[in-house]
Design a protein around this motif. Structure first.
Motif, PDB file in Angstrom:
ATOM      1  N   SER A   4     -31.766   4.402  12.537  1.00 20.88           N
ATOM      2  CA  SER A   4     -31.153   3.256  11.884  1.00 20.88           C
ATOM      3  C   SER A   4     -31.758   1.977  12.473  1.00 20.88           C
ATOM      4  CB  SER A   4     -29.627   3.287  12.057  1.00 20.88           C
ATOM      5  OG  SER A   4     -29.007   2.299  11.252  1.00 20.88           O
ATOM      6  N   THR A   5     -31.073   0.866  12.261  1.00 21.39           N
ATOM      7  CA  THR A   5     -31.535  -0.436  12.740  1.00 21.39           C
ATOM      8  C   THR A   5     -30.376  -1.145  13.423  1.00 21.39           C
ATOM      9  OG1 THR A   5     -30.882  -1.578  10.709  1.00 21.39           O
ATOM     10  CG2 THR A   5     -33.110  -0.609  10.767  1.00 21.39           C
ATOM     11  N   GLY A   6     -30.665  -2.319  13.957  1.00 22.54           N
ATOM     12  CA  GLY A   6     -29.597  -3.178  14.413  1.00 22.54           C
ATOM     13  C   GLY A   6     -28.876  -3.776  13.208  1.00 22.54           C
ATOM     14  N   VAL A  13     -38.147  -4.606   9.347  1.00 24.44           N
ATOM     15  CA  VAL A  13     -37.606  -3.717  10.366  1.00 24.44           C
ATOM     16  C   VAL A  13     -36.968  -2.498   9.702  1.00 24.44           C
ATOM     17  CG1 VAL A  13     -35.916  -3.493  12.229  1.00 24.44           C
ATOM     18  CG2 VAL A  13     -37.269  -5.585  12.006  1.00 24.44           C
ATOM     19  N   ALA A  14     -36.216  -2.735   8.629  1.00 21.33           N
ATOM     20  CA  ALA A  14     -35.609  -1.620   7.899  1.00 21.33           C
ATOM     21  C   ALA A  14     -36.677  -0.691   7.340  1.00 21.33           C
ATOM     22  CB  ALA A  14     -34.722  -2.153   6.769  1.00 21.33           C
ATOM     23  N   GLU A  15     -37.795  -1.268   6.893  1.00 24.73           N
ATOM     24  CA  GLU A  15     -38.877  -0.446   6.352  1.00 24.73           C
ATOM     25  C   GLU A  15     -39.538   0.374   7.454  1.00 24.73           C
ATOM     26  OE1 GLU A  15     -41.248   1.622   4.123  1.00 24.73           O
ATOM     27  OE2 GLU A  15     -39.611   0.369   3.380  1.00 24.73           O
ATOM     28  N   ARG A  16     -39.692  -0.208   8.638  1.00 22.39           N
ATOM     29  CA  ARG A  16     -40.236   0.548   9.771  1.00 22.39           C
ATOM     30  C   ARG A  16     -39.349   1.746  10.100  1.00 22.39           C
ATOM     31  NH1 ARG A  16     -40.087  -3.353  14.371  1.00 22.39           N
ATOM     32  NH2 ARG A  16     -40.154  -1.414  15.577  1.00 22.39           N
ATOM     33  N   ALA A  17     -38.043   1.510  10.116  1.00 21.38           N
ATOM     34  CA  ALA A  17     -37.099   2.577  10.428  1.00 21.38           C
ATOM     35  C   ALA A  17     -37.139   3.669   9.366  1.00 21.38           C
ATOM     36  CB  ALA A  17     -35.689   2.009  10.554  1.00 21.38           C
ATOM     37  N   ARG A  18     -37.182   3.264   8.115  1.00 19.30           N
ATOM     38  CA  ARG A  18     -37.221   4.224   7.013  1.00 19.30           C
ATOM     39  C   ARG A  18     -38.513   5.046   7.062  1.00 19.30           C
ATOM     40  NH1 ARG A  18     -36.692   0.806   3.477  1.00 19.30           N
ATOM     41  NH2 ARG A  18     -34.422   0.831   3.232  1.00 19.30           N
ATOM     42  N   MET A 141     -44.475   2.206  21.631  1.00 16.14           N
ATOM     43  CA  MET A 141     -45.865   1.850  21.915  1.00 16.14           C
ATOM     44  C   MET A 141     -46.525   1.132  20.743  1.00 16.14           C
ATOM     45  SD  MET A 141     -47.493   4.946  24.152  1.00 16.14           S
ATOM     46  CE  MET A 141     -47.240   4.968  25.935  1.00 16.14           C
ATOM     47  N   ALA A 142     -46.091   1.436  19.545  1.00 14.86           N
ATOM     48  CA  ALA A 142     -46.681   0.811  18.363  1.00 14.86           C
ATOM     49  C   ALA A 142     -46.198  -0.621  18.155  1.00 14.86           C
ATOM     50  CB  ALA A 142     -46.365   1.645  17.124  1.00 14.86           C
ATOM     51  N   SER A 143     -45.029  -0.966  18.704  1.00 13.35           N
ATOM     52  CA  SER A 143     -44.434  -2.269  18.378  1.00 13.35           C
ATOM     53  C   SER A 143     -44.159  -3.162  19.580  1.00 13.35           C
ATOM     54  CB  SER A 143     -43.120  -2.052  17.619  1.00 13.35           C
ATOM     55  OG  SER A 143     -42.188  -1.327  18.417  1.00 13.35           O
ATOM     56  N   TYR A 144     -44.223  -2.637  20.789  1.00 17.67           N
ATOM     57  CA  TYR A 144     -43.835  -3.420  21.961  1.00 17.67           C
ATOM     58  C   TYR A 144     -44.804  -4.586  22.195  1.00 17.67           C
ATOM     59  CZ  TYR A 144     -42.329  -4.554  26.694  1.00 17.67           C
ATOM     60  OH  TYR A 144     -41.862  -5.202  27.803  1.00 17.67           O
ATOM     61  N   ASP A 145     -44.242  -5.751  22.504  1.00 19.23           N
ATOM     62  CA  ASP A 145     -45.031  -6.951  22.788  1.00 19.23           C
ATOM     63  C   ASP A 145     -44.815  -7.323  24.246  1.00 19.23           C
ATOM     64  OD1 ASP A 145     -46.327  -9.353  22.950  1.00 19.23           O
ATOM     65  OD2 ASP A 145     -45.183 -10.342  21.363  1.00 19.23           O
ATOM     66  N   SER A 146     -45.833  -7.073  25.076  1.00 18.90           N
ATOM     67  CA  SER A 146     -45.719  -7.327  26.507  1.00 18.90           C
ATOM     68  C   SER A 146     -46.049  -8.756  26.876  1.00 18.90           C
ATOM     69  CB  SER A 146     -46.665  -6.392  27.275  1.00 18.90           C
ATOM     70  OG  SER A 146     -48.015  -6.779  27.061  1.00 18.90           O
TER      71      SER A 146
END
Length: 261
Positions: A4-6, A13-18, A141-146
């Motif tokens: 799910s999402t927040g 974000v919803a599309e990423r989750a789906r 790993m695909a989305s984290y922004d360090s």
């Protein structure tokens, strides 16, 4: 597991989750105004992965939540970028361009350090047998922004695979990977380790087998490396030469392929 999402997610974000739910073959649960408890009850599941705008969080009933973050891996990666040699890379005899198979990825801290240490020509494959941890790691790993482009680039280069290490090793040809690395759950836990403790309810707690080490030795070209508690009997049981680190609770055991009789 459900995904799910927040609350009130942006459309992307919803599309990423789906899309993630579709790739994993699990249920996507639109959040709406539902609480986490309500979603878990409605879908009759114990695990919920929440995709966020900048991050991802894994929840399990009765367990502490896990949020993707490279943690000490980020600190170690920054040291490497400053020109320091990481103890793991040194123990493995790693040089730029080496290929690495991380058989027990967890939250990917060591995979990140090895990817940064080896540079852009290095390939790192990170195996995670737990589907919830795999989902957290691959999406994280695909989305984290360090905030550091070199670290983010290294995270994106890591190939995350949902597989047990023995099955994966069986599938590889002889001498096909430079370095094979194991970081299993310690036989004697370090109870004060905040990074490791939350993983225990998700990760495989089985002891590393002699068969897995034998397969790693078949596959590796340079070295097989084991991380364990300092002084652990696992090093001698499995044939590793322990390399002690001054003032550290953990050690690396190494079997150098060129030096084996």
């Amino acid at each position: 597991m459900i995904i799910s999402t927040g609350e009130r997610p942006k459309p992307e974000v919803a599309e990423r989750a789906r899309a993630l739910a579709g790739r994993l073959g699990v249920s996507y649960a639109p959040r709406g105004n539902a609480s986490v408890a309500k979603l878990l009850a409605e879908y009759r599941d114990d695990d919920l992965l929440i995709v966020l705008h900048q991050g991802v969080r894994l929840l399990r009933s009765g367990a502490a939540p896990l949020q993707f973050h490279p943690s000490m891996g980020f600190v170690r990666a920054k040291r490497v970028l400053k020109g320091e040699t990481d103890p793991l890379a040194a123990a493995a005899g790693m040089v730029p361009g080496d290929s690495v198979l991380d058989c027990t990825a967890g939250l990917g801290a060591d995979s990140l350090v090895l990817a940064v240490s080896g540079g852009e020509e290095t390939s790192v494959t990170a195996l995670e047998s737990s589907l919830p941890l795999y989902a957290l790691l691959s999406e994280g790993m695909a989305s984290y922004d360090s905030g550091l482009p070199e670290v983010d680039s290294a995270l994106r280069r890591i190939e995350v695979v949902n597989s047990g290490h023995l099955d994966y090793l069986h599938s590889l040809p002889d001498r096909s990977v430079d370095i094979v690395y194991f970081d299993p759950m310690f036989r004697e836990p370090l109870h004060d380790s905040a990074a490791i403790s939350p993983l225990r309810s998700f990760a495989d707690s089985s002891a590393l087998s002699e068969g897995s080490v034998a397969e790693a030795l078949r596959v590796a070209r340079k070295s097989v490396v084991l991380k364990e508690k300092r002084g652990s009997g696992e090093f001698s049981r499995l044939g590793f030469q322990e390399q002690l680190r001054q003032g550290n609770k953990t050690s690396y055991g190494v079997i150098a392929i060129d030096n084996r009789s």
